[in-house]
Design a protein around this motif. Structure first.
Motif, PDB file in Angstrom:
ATOM      1  N   ALA A  69      19.755  49.889 -49.277  1.00 50.97           N
ATOM      2  CA  ALA A  69      20.088  49.209 -50.536  1.00 50.97           C
ATOM      3  C   ALA A  69      18.904  48.394 -51.052  1.00 50.97           C
ATOM      4  N   ASP A  70      18.231  47.687 -50.161  1.00 52.26           N
ATOM      5  CA  ASP A  70      17.079  46.877 -50.577  1.00 52.26           C
ATOM      6  C   ASP A  70      15.973  47.762 -51.146  1.00 52.26           C
ATOM      7  N   ASP A  71      15.707  48.870 -50.475  1.00 53.58           N
ATOM      8  CA  ASP A  71      14.692  49.808 -50.984  1.00 53.58           C
ATOM      9  C   ASP A  71      15.109  50.366 -52.342  1.00 53.58           C
ATOM     10  N   TYR A  72      16.386  50.639 -52.472  1.00 58.11           N
ATOM     11  CA  TYR A  72      16.921  51.206 -53.711  1.00 58.11           C
ATOM     12  C   TYR A  72      16.720  50.238 -54.878  1.00 58.11           C
ATOM     13  N   PHE A  73      17.038  48.965 -54.671  1.00 59.04           N
ATOM     14  CA  PHE A  73      16.888  47.985 -55.753  1.00 59.04           C
ATOM     15  C   PHE A  73      15.418  47.671 -56.038  1.00 59.04           C
ATOM     16  N   GLU A  74      14.593  47.686 -55.004  1.00 56.88           N
ATOM     17  CA  GLU A  74      13.158  47.450 -55.212  1.00 56.88           C
ATOM     18  C   GLU A  74      12.531  48.547 -56.064  1.00 56.88           C
ATOM     19  N   ASN A  75      13.148  49.717 -56.059  1.00 53.50           N
ATOM     20  CA  ASN A  75      12.642  50.843 -56.848  1.00 53.50           C
ATOM     21  C   ASN A  75      13.429  51.039 -58.145  1.00 53.50           C
ATOM     22  N   GLY A  76      14.047  49.956 -58.622  1.00 49.47           N
ATOM     23  CA  GLY A  76      14.695  49.990 -59.935  1.00 49.47           C
ATOM     24  C   GLY A  76      16.129  50.460 -59.937  1.00 49.47           C
TER      25      GLY A  76
END
Length: 344
Positions: A108-115
């Motif tokens: 989830a963190d990676d997902y939000f960091e990538n927009g």
């Protein structure tokens, strides 16, 4: 047979420790790939990863592949059909809830960091759950994982809040427009004018649990004991089903029109799930108390006012006494009374 065709690996003695280690290595290989139920001798065929993306085929490490005959002989694995086998339940290494929740957070963190947006996280939670097979024999894990992931999404909803809702329209999901027509639009504004005073997530959530809208009435066909039908006037009820994201966004909003816009993304149901008492509101802001088991056959006008004093215990006791009363006793008394009058 020549020197090059001789299988030196099979010729040497395989120790019990080597077979046990191969079983552990196989369990680890499966765990790293979501613990699929079966695999082929050569490895795992293409399957979606945690985010729904299809990975290339993963081959079994040679150190495991060459031990397959021994794992079969020792009862660690069982073949379902040619070339397809599974590692028995008791030898698997399943993820704990904490391990899976931690992995979900990383994704989830990676997902939000990538927009990424919150609405897309729901899709990821679905593919995440499909990717990982958990120990179904463990009731706590089997039932608890879904709850744990939902709690994580709620946590992200609270952290992202109104700013994400306004700035990333895609995060809102589908517009439901459940309170957009006629009387319901007026009730939506009444609710929004009240909700603007609510400033925390839980109070907004509780508001929608306690309040509902009324439109209508609707008419439902009913039949008397003789089979004669009639249209019965019923309450047309609308209970909002806000997501955690909507609740948090409303709690942060200070604008009535903004709250009304957020409410357009809520779902709804046409009645309460339990028997908790609700406050029903109509388009004129008249409010009535409704409890399903008590008021299901009533019209809106027949419901109790907010300040009415209702003695539930007395009501139940009276109904119980009435249900036990033999009406023939009353009939006999009435006949005796008439006969007494006639004799005089």
């Amino acid at each position: 047979m020549d020197l090059f065709s001789y299988d030196f690996e099979k010729a040497r003695t395989i120790t019990k420790e080597e077979i046990e280690q191969a079983a552990k290595d196989l369990a680890q290989f499966l765990k790293e790939n979501g613990n699929p139920r079966v695999l082929s001798v050569s490895g795992l065929h293409c399957r979606p990863n945690e985010c729904g993306q299809v990975n290339e085929k993963k081959y079994l490490p040679n150190s495991i592949e060459k031990m397959i005959p021994f794992l079969k002989d020792e009862g660690y694995i069982k073949f379902e059909r040619d070339g397809v086998f599974f590692l028995k339940h008791e030898y698997r290494d399943y993820h704990t809830i904490d391990e899976l929740v931690e992995r979900f957070r990383q994704i989830a963190d990676d997902y939000f960091e990538n927009g990424g947006d919150l609405y897309g996280l729901y899709s990821i939670s679905t593919t995440f759950g499909l990717h990982y097979n958990v120990d179904l024999s463990n009731h706590e894990i089997n039932m608890g994982l879904g709850t744990a992931i939902r709690n994580e999404i709620t946590s992200y909803s609270k952290n992202l809040g109104l700013k994400h809702f306004i700035e990333v329209p895609k995060s809102r999901g589908m517009k439901m427009n459940c309170f957009i027509d006629g009387e319901l639009k007026a009730i939506k504004r009444i609710m929004a004018e009240e909700l603007v005073e609510y400033t925390d997530y839980q109070s907004v959530k509780d508001y929608f649990k306690r309040h509902g809208a009324v439109s209508g009435p609707k008419y439902q066909k009913s039949y008397d004991p003789h089979g004669i039908s009639s249209n019965q006037k019923k309450i047309e009820m609308h209970i909002a089903l806000p997501s955690a994201f909507c609740c948090q966004s409303i709690a942060e909003s200070k604008d009535i029109k903004e709250i009304m816009m957020i409410m357009d993304y809520m779902g709804k149901t046409y009645g309460p799930f339990g028997n908790e008492e609700l406050i029903l509101i109509n388009e004129k802001n008249v409010r009535k108390r409704y409890k399903r088991d008590r008021d299901n056959e009533k019209t809106f006008e027949e419901l109790y006012d907010l300040d009415a004093i209702i003695s539930e215990e007395n009501s139940v006791e009276a109904e119980s006494l009435f249900s036990m009363f033999d009406e023939t006793i009353l009939d006999n008394l009435f006949v005796q009374e008439l006969e007494g009058v006639g004799c005089s």
